[in-house]
Scaffold this active site. Sequence first.
Site, PDB file in Angstrom:
ATOM      1  N   ILE A  34      56.203  50.363  55.368  1.00  0.00           N
ATOM      2  CA  ILE A  34      55.700  51.365  56.444  1.00  0.00           C
ATOM      3  C   ILE A  34      56.340  51.209  57.634  1.00  0.00           C
ATOM      4  CG2 ILE A  34      53.478  51.981  57.525  1.00  0.00           C
ATOM      5  CD1 ILE A  34      52.029  50.111  55.674  1.00  0.00           C
ATOM      6  N   GLY A  60      51.377  37.525  40.586  1.00  0.00           N
ATOM      7  CA  GLY A  60      52.565  37.221  41.381  1.00  0.00           C
ATOM      8  C   GLY A  60      52.365  37.627  42.870  1.00  0.00           C
ATOM      9  N   GLU A  96      51.029  33.503  46.363  1.00  0.00           N
ATOM     10  CA  GLU A  96      51.699  32.249  45.973  1.00  0.00           C
ATOM     11  C   GLU A  96      50.938  31.066  45.093  1.00  0.00           C
ATOM     12  OE1 GLU A  96      55.056  31.930  47.115  1.00  0.00           O
ATOM     13  OE2 GLU A  96      55.173  33.698  48.330  1.00  0.00           O
ATOM     14  N   LYS A 154      51.911  38.874  62.119  1.00  0.00           N
ATOM     15  CA  LYS A 154      52.302  40.119  62.125  1.00  0.00           C
ATOM     16  C   LYS A 154      51.715  40.910  63.500  1.00  0.00           C
ATOM     17  CE  LYS A 154      53.386  40.462  57.313  1.00  0.00           C
ATOM     18  NZ  LYS A 154      52.418  40.341  55.837  1.00  0.00           N
TER      19      LYS A 154
END
Lengths: 442, 442
Positions: free
Chosen positions: B140, B191, B194, B209
Amino acid sequence: VKTNQQPRSIALIGCGTVGSSVANFFLKQKRIIHDKLNLDLRLKYIIDLDLSKAKKAGFNQELFNHDYRIALEDDEISMVVELIGGVKKAKQIIEESIMAGKHVITANKALLAHHGNELFALARKYNVCISFEASCGGGIPIIRALYDGLIANQIDALFGIVNGTCNYILTAMTQEAKSYAQSLKEAQATGLAELDPTLDVSGTDSAHKLAILAALAFKQKINFESIPIQGIDTLELCDIEYGSELGYVVKLLAIAYRLDNGISLCVQPAFISKRHPLAWVSGPFNAISVYGHATGHTMYYGRGAGGQATASAVMADIISVALGTAQIYFNKLNIWPDKSVQKQNLPVKDIVSRFYIRVMAVDKPGVLAKIADILGRYKISISSVLQKERALQNDSKQGVPVVITTHQALSETVSKALEQVDVLDVITGKSVCIGIIDEHPE
Amino acid sequence: VKTNQQPRSIALIGCGTVGSSVANFFLKQKRIIHDKLNLDLRLKYIIDLDLSKAKKAGFNQELFNHDYRIALEDDEISMVVELIGGVKKAKQIIEESIMAGKHVITANKALLAHHGNELFALARKYNVCISFEASCGGGIPIIRALYDGLIANQIDALFGIVNGTCNYILTAMTQEAKSYAQSLKEAQATGLAELDPTLDVSGTDSAHKLAILAALAFKQKINFESIPIQGIDTLELCDIEYGSELGYVVKLLAIAYRLDNGISLCVQPAFISKRHPLAWVSGPFNAISVYGHATGHTMYYGRGAGGQATASAVMADIISVALGTAQIYFNKLNIWPDKSVQKQNLPVKDIVSRFYIRVMAVDKPGVLAKIADILGRYKISISSVLQKERALQNDSKQGVPVVITTHQALSETVSKALEQVDVLDVITGKSVCIGIIDEHPE
């Protein structure tokens, strides 16, 4: 042609809703931009035949002028912001601006859709650039996403809700079960729809934006006249209701696909799954889904119209030109229409899609079999059937609705089959056919 | 320090999932970029301690190296792409790259959240730039929206779903009524999570972030340590269900507000109205809502992780540096952390919000009155009450849930009131309190 190194003086041509919001940024909100930029931007002219809005806003009357040529003759002016709209006069102003060595910023989608190719070529010849973030999606930075953020992607598809008026009307029809006529009237009352709403509800405005977006996304010259356009003015409430039962929401979509043998563009009301983010976009909001080969699905959402939101996009362009980045993108990228080739726009009859079909039939045994038989002969595979009891109208002459969704089929084949269906003796009215847009594979 | 005029030779440091996708653009998909750009970009080094992924992908082994310093000593290299992740080693590599006069492109949110301020200052000293589109929101183009598309806006608020793992887990809990533990297990199986999911589920990754996004949006130096962080690992299924009955969806949100006396940042699971576009973002997708003073609400949606999507962002940065636009933005804008001031981050106790409160109480008359009495004494106004019959668990010791939503209240006041509620003799367990995010006023 001489262009100064740091373009900072601006002429604003057109001071209506968007124009006065742009002027506001310079005259009343200067601090916001000043804090973010090491640039001293200056609005030197506010030009319009009718300056009543500018006067009412209390702008400095020394900036006012009726004649745009005074700005073109002023060497200090490096950018012209065209916000008068319409095609003929705007084209003339932009051409003269380019030839006077001014960079051009415009929100004019109709002009770019029809004459973008030649205007871009002219700008390149005079070593100036054209910026047009405000032409599509109002305050949504979708043009930048295509020439910058997504630049490394091969774009595979683009679906856009790019007309807020239509989306407002469709939202009212969908969420409040109001008729098209009533919804339009309300949109007009809130000022969202024009007194003559044709440009919006016919899909033409959406097609203008599609032409601009698709040119950049697919690096193609677009022939506007070749885009099939269907509006929302013939949509019936019952189809929105049946579609909803089947899990779909109707949206006026600007649709573009990249295919092996060309691109496919159209504007049409389409059913989209309630699970697709575009289905959630309601009221006057716009959103554009872009499918890149690397990003997969990305979507850009916001207000597609209004003075402030559109002015935000105009200001982003003004700042890019002032920084010099707009010129770099314009000169170094190959994606602009004048540098692009024209590939075949696939005719709409060749488009493969799923379809929603409604036919009105007499309420007798065997009707569905007759319809299914015709579809079968055309090798159109049925995905689901919704046969309603006569309820919405207690008028037996109108018949009962038979709603069918198909698997992937060629648009032309479906049209031909429906011609056969429509002349069956059990059918009481012309069939309705609406495309279904499935989530694009990533 | 000398930097060449047209930076075109690139060293890739770190060839894991994202790194090999980046290398793919140069080695296997060269035509896409070549078609769009008049630039001949060249990947000259693929550097990693472990080159097994690069070998497996069949990349040209002549590019392989274990020592990043060979790239820093190569005058042809103008950009270093750091994709090894982690903080300490990555910081060293980036510092050495900057001091060697190389532009830096990184996806490293942890590093930028903790050391962005000093790294930006160092880059400025050496006349190079740092680009980091890939650090937030994967594919994005949200960083660009903040420094380019929305640049003319004063940003009032920013709400982000910026961790795909958490959103996947919360979607499974919300849509399939699976427990947190089960949803996490499934995310690990696909997946998406983790083996040690702490960084994601604790909210720390989202906070990294948020620190990056808020710095740009509000033009502020962010002290990462001052961001209150709450994860999703203590969320109970029943609260998601009760919230849903009240019209809310729970999301792990990175929240930033501009207030008169500073900014307010936090990461927390929060209820958001089902009518808000962020409520629709499901599975591993990310989305960031940005409220500008001119644009109003805009939202950016897409895949927040994955090799291909993240590589798309890295490539956008590489191309911007090659074009020279990244350097212009870095030099001419004031929004980068090293140029920003540090304003007060408002402590979380001072945040005013609406709240969802659940208390477990014995199933006797008068319980609600006692709770309401305490809230009343703290002047916390009740918006709605949902008192459930004992049904979920047939264990009378656990009591019955009393769910209350409040009007706007100070976080600290609510905490104090709940301390009083929790010691009532009719209460059978510790109360649960979740913030409610209303649509931000435009």
